[in-house]
Motif scaffolding. Sequence first.
Motif, PDB file in Angstrom:
ATOM      1  N   VAL A 129       0.866  -1.176   0.000  1.00 23.03           N
ATOM      2  CA  VAL A 129       0.000   0.000   0.000  1.00 23.03           C
ATOM      3  C   VAL A 129       0.906   1.231   0.000  1.00 23.03           C
ATOM      4  O   VAL A 129       1.600   1.503   0.996  1.00 23.03           O
ATOM      5  N   TYR A 130       0.958   1.914  -1.136  1.00 18.05           N
ATOM      6  CA  TYR A 130       1.851   3.066  -1.296  1.00 18.05           C
ATOM      7  C   TYR A 130       3.288   2.654  -0.920  1.00 18.05           C
ATOM      8  O   TYR A 130       3.811   1.722  -1.514  1.00 18.05           O
ATOM      9  N   GLY A 131       3.906   3.269   0.077  1.00 16.65           N
ATOM     10  CA  GLY A 131       5.333   3.014   0.317  1.00 16.65           C
ATOM     11  C   GLY A 131       5.640   1.928   1.323  1.00 16.65           C
ATOM     12  O   GLY A 131       6.731   1.912   1.908  1.00 16.65           O
ATOM     13  N   GLY A 132       4.709   1.011   1.545  1.00 18.47           N
ATOM     14  CA  GLY A 132       4.969  -0.030   2.527  1.00 18.47           C
ATOM     15  C   GLY A 132       4.136  -1.273   2.290  1.00 18.47           C
ATOM     16  O   GLY A 132       3.353  -1.357   1.347  1.00 18.47           O
ATOM     17  N   VAL A 133       4.324  -2.253   3.185  1.00 17.01           N
ATOM     18  CA  VAL A 133       3.659  -3.544   3.037  1.00 17.01           C
ATOM     19  C   VAL A 133       2.977  -3.925   4.349  1.00 17.01           C
ATOM     20  O   VAL A 133       3.480  -3.640   5.436  1.00 17.01           O
ATOM     21  N   SER A 134       1.812  -4.539   4.222  1.00 16.70           N
ATOM     22  CA  SER A 134       1.150  -5.178   5.352  1.00 16.70           C
ATOM     23  C   SER A 134       1.356  -6.680   5.213  1.00 16.70           C
ATOM     24  O   SER A 134       1.003  -7.262   4.184  1.00 16.70           O
ATOM     25  N   ILE A 135       1.968  -7.293   6.218  1.00 15.39           N
ATOM     26  CA  ILE A 135       2.204  -8.740   6.210  1.00 15.39           C
ATOM     27  C   ILE A 135       1.056  -9.335   7.022  1.00 15.39           C
ATOM     28  O   ILE A 135       1.054  -9.301   8.236  1.00 15.39           O
ATOM     29  N   TYR A 171       3.875  -1.931   7.758  1.00 10.71           N
ATOM     30  CA  TYR A 171       2.784  -1.332   8.519  1.00 10.71           C
ATOM     31  C   TYR A 171       2.289  -2.236   9.636  1.00 10.71           C
ATOM     32  O   TYR A 171       1.949  -1.783  10.727  1.00 10.71           O
ATOM     33  N   TYR A 172       2.203  -3.526   9.335  1.00 12.10           N
ATOM     34  CA  TYR A 172       1.377  -4.381  10.177  1.00 12.10           C
ATOM     35  C   TYR A 172       1.780  -5.829   9.962  1.00 12.10           C
ATOM     36  O   TYR A 172       2.175  -6.212   8.865  1.00 12.10           O
ATOM     37  N   GLY A 173       1.719  -6.620  11.015  1.00  9.29           N
ATOM     38  CA  GLY A 173       1.856  -8.063  10.869  1.00  9.29           C
ATOM     39  C   GLY A 173       3.252  -8.619  11.014  1.00  9.29           C
ATOM     40  O   GLY A 173       3.437  -9.834  10.956  1.00  9.29           O
ATOM     41  N   ASP A 174       4.266  -7.756  11.229  1.00  7.71           N
ATOM     42  CA  ASP A 174       5.634  -8.263  11.293  1.00  7.71           C
ATOM     43  C   ASP A 174       6.059  -8.624  12.714  1.00  7.71           C
ATOM     44  O   ASP A 174       7.101  -9.216  12.926  1.00  7.71           O
ATOM     45  N   GLU A 175       5.244  -8.267  13.682  1.00  8.51           N
ATOM     46  CA  GLU A 175       5.604  -8.520  15.073  1.00  8.51           C
ATOM     47  C   GLU A 175       5.267  -9.966  15.464  1.00  8.51           C
ATOM     48  O   GLU A 175       4.416 -10.598  14.860  1.00  8.51           O
ATOM     49  N   GLU A 176       5.949 -10.435  16.508  1.00  8.27           N
ATOM     50  CA  GLU A 176       5.684 -11.790  17.012  1.00  8.27           C
ATOM     51  C   GLU A 176       4.582 -11.690  18.058  1.00  8.27           C
ATOM     52  O   GLU A 176       4.846 -11.491  19.242  1.00  8.27           O
ATOM     53  N   ARG A 177       3.335 -11.776  17.614  1.00  8.11           N
ATOM     54  CA  ARG A 177       2.230 -11.676  18.560  1.00  8.11           C
ATOM     55  C   ARG A 177       0.999 -12.369  17.995  1.00  8.11           C
ATOM     56  O   ARG A 177       0.930 -12.647  16.791  1.00  8.11           O
ATOM     57  N   ASN A 178       0.040 -12.618  18.854  1.00  8.91           N
ATOM     58  CA  ASN A 178      -1.242 -13.165  18.438  1.00  8.91           C
ATOM     59  C   ASN A 178      -2.151 -11.994  18.073  1.00  8.91           C
ATOM     60  O   ASN A 178      -2.497 -11.179  18.935  1.00  8.91           O
ATOM     61  N   TYR A 179      -2.556 -11.915  16.817  1.00 11.08           N
ATOM     62  CA  TYR A 179      -3.363 -10.784  16.366  1.00 11.08           C
ATOM     63  C   TYR A 179      -4.855 -10.972  16.649  1.00 11.08           C
ATOM     64  O   TYR A 179      -5.647 -10.083  16.338  1.00 11.08           O
ATOM     65  N   ASP A 180      -5.201 -12.105  17.240  1.00 10.99           N
ATOM     66  CA  ASP A 180      -6.557 -12.361  17.713  1.00 10.99           C
ATOM     67  C   ASP A 180      -7.585 -12.060  16.612  1.00 10.99           C
ATOM     68  O   ASP A 180      -7.543 -12.678  15.558  1.00 10.99           O
ATOM     69  N   ASN A 181      -8.507 -11.125  16.835  1.00  8.22           N
ATOM     70  CA  ASN A 181      -9.563 -10.858  15.859  1.00  8.22           C
ATOM     71  C   ASN A 181      -9.177  -9.837  14.789  1.00  8.22           C
ATOM     72  O   ASN A 181     -10.005  -9.491  13.954  1.00  8.22           O
ATOM     73  N   SER A 182      -7.947  -9.364  14.821  1.00  7.09           N
ATOM     74  CA  SER A 182      -7.551  -8.286  13.910  1.00  7.09           C
ATOM     75  C   SER A 182      -6.930  -8.838  12.625  1.00  7.09           C
ATOM     76  O   SER A 182      -5.773  -8.573  12.301  1.00  7.09           O
ATOM     77  N   SER A 183      -7.715  -9.625  11.894  1.00  9.22           N
ATOM     78  CA  SER A 183      -7.218 -10.229  10.653  1.00  9.22           C
ATOM     79  C   SER A 183      -7.490  -9.308   9.462  1.00  9.22           C
ATOM     80  O   SER A 183      -8.439  -8.513   9.461  1.00  9.22           O
TER      81      SER A 183
END
Length: 406
Positions: free
Chosen positions: A163-169, A202-214
């Motif tokens: 998305v523009y200058g970055g990526v959401s994983i 932007y999003y999704g690169d951290e080591e965590r449980n994203y729960d309902n935020s898919s």
Amino acid sequence: MSTFYVGSEIGQLRRVLLHRPELSLKRLTPSNCQDLLFDDVLSVERAGEEHDQFAQVLRDQDVEVFLLRDVLAETLAIAEAKEWLLANQVSDYRLGPSFANDVRRYLSELPNTEIASIMIGGLTFGEMPFSGVNMVQGMANESDFIINPLPNHLFTRDTSCWVYGGVSINPMAKPARQRETNNLKAIYRWHPMFKDADFIKYYGDEERNYDNSSIEGGDVEVIGNGAVLIGMSERTTPQGVEHLARQLFKHEQAKQVIAIELPHHRSCMHLDTVMTHMDYDTFSVYPEVVRKDVKCWSLTPGTAGNLSVKEKGYFVTAIEKALGVDQLKLITTGGDSFEAEREQWNDANNVLTVRPGVVVGYERNVYTNEKYDKAGITVLPIPGDELGRGRGGARCMSCPLERDGL
């Protein structure tokens, strides 16, 4: 330095990531395909041939094509990447410490291309060359999976989206797809093409449980002018949209996110199965789903890092305003009501725009393609008798890495 930037849905497409179906589709059987999110088993050889034609059509349009397995194998050549990926895909908690250690040791000694194939295509107990004394192995059948296959990697659009200058994983909604994200995390962290490139995660690169935020990339459309259109579907939640929107605004990469509500059913899995951007003022739509009464919200930057969220009326009006056009042209799915439903199911709306007014789509959708042609849209046809049975079209099967803005 490489520039990874996706400024629109319709600007000249320059680089794209695809996945040629191989081992993972061979693992599909009538008894497991539903669990793996497929409606049926596909002819792997024919699907591969059709995918080769898709890739060639893009190359003929001066698009540089990268293949996921090759890029993953090149990533695995970096020792740190291999260690991280094996630890995450073959974890002690997934297989138990003793058996996980055996599997990691076996895999680490294979050629990187073979490890990449297994990371995507899976590994059965019968394929392990030795048998240790452990309960996990002792209780399994030879055809059981040690590593489950990831046949949905075919749809590279979903697992990560630029998305523009970055990526959401993207943290994926369904368990059958969640491990795909680890493969992409490794690629974007360590592959030489990305390691030193200038882009935002932007999003999704951290080591965590994203729960309902898919969130999944098939629901995210970069319509240009600093606007992003996102569908809230069975795979993308309002929570996921809010997290991504906050990051886009924090990094000043977008000015507005338009979020629309979609039905939660299989035929409308993602926004791009019912609506795609084809030219500056032209979208394809399936009107049975994309109706005037769909709920629509506008998200913009608020004060002190907060969001300003406002419910809007007709979503088309919101898109017109964001794009600065007087009136959008909406090309509806072709044929009578029966033909339109069939062609939407076969991804007539899920086209990949190569440049303004030129799209790649399945040749089988004759009624819709005829409407596109009459509206001045050039369709570059690809076969999809087998690929289409995976319920994904040209847009689903492509992750743009570089594309011009409007």
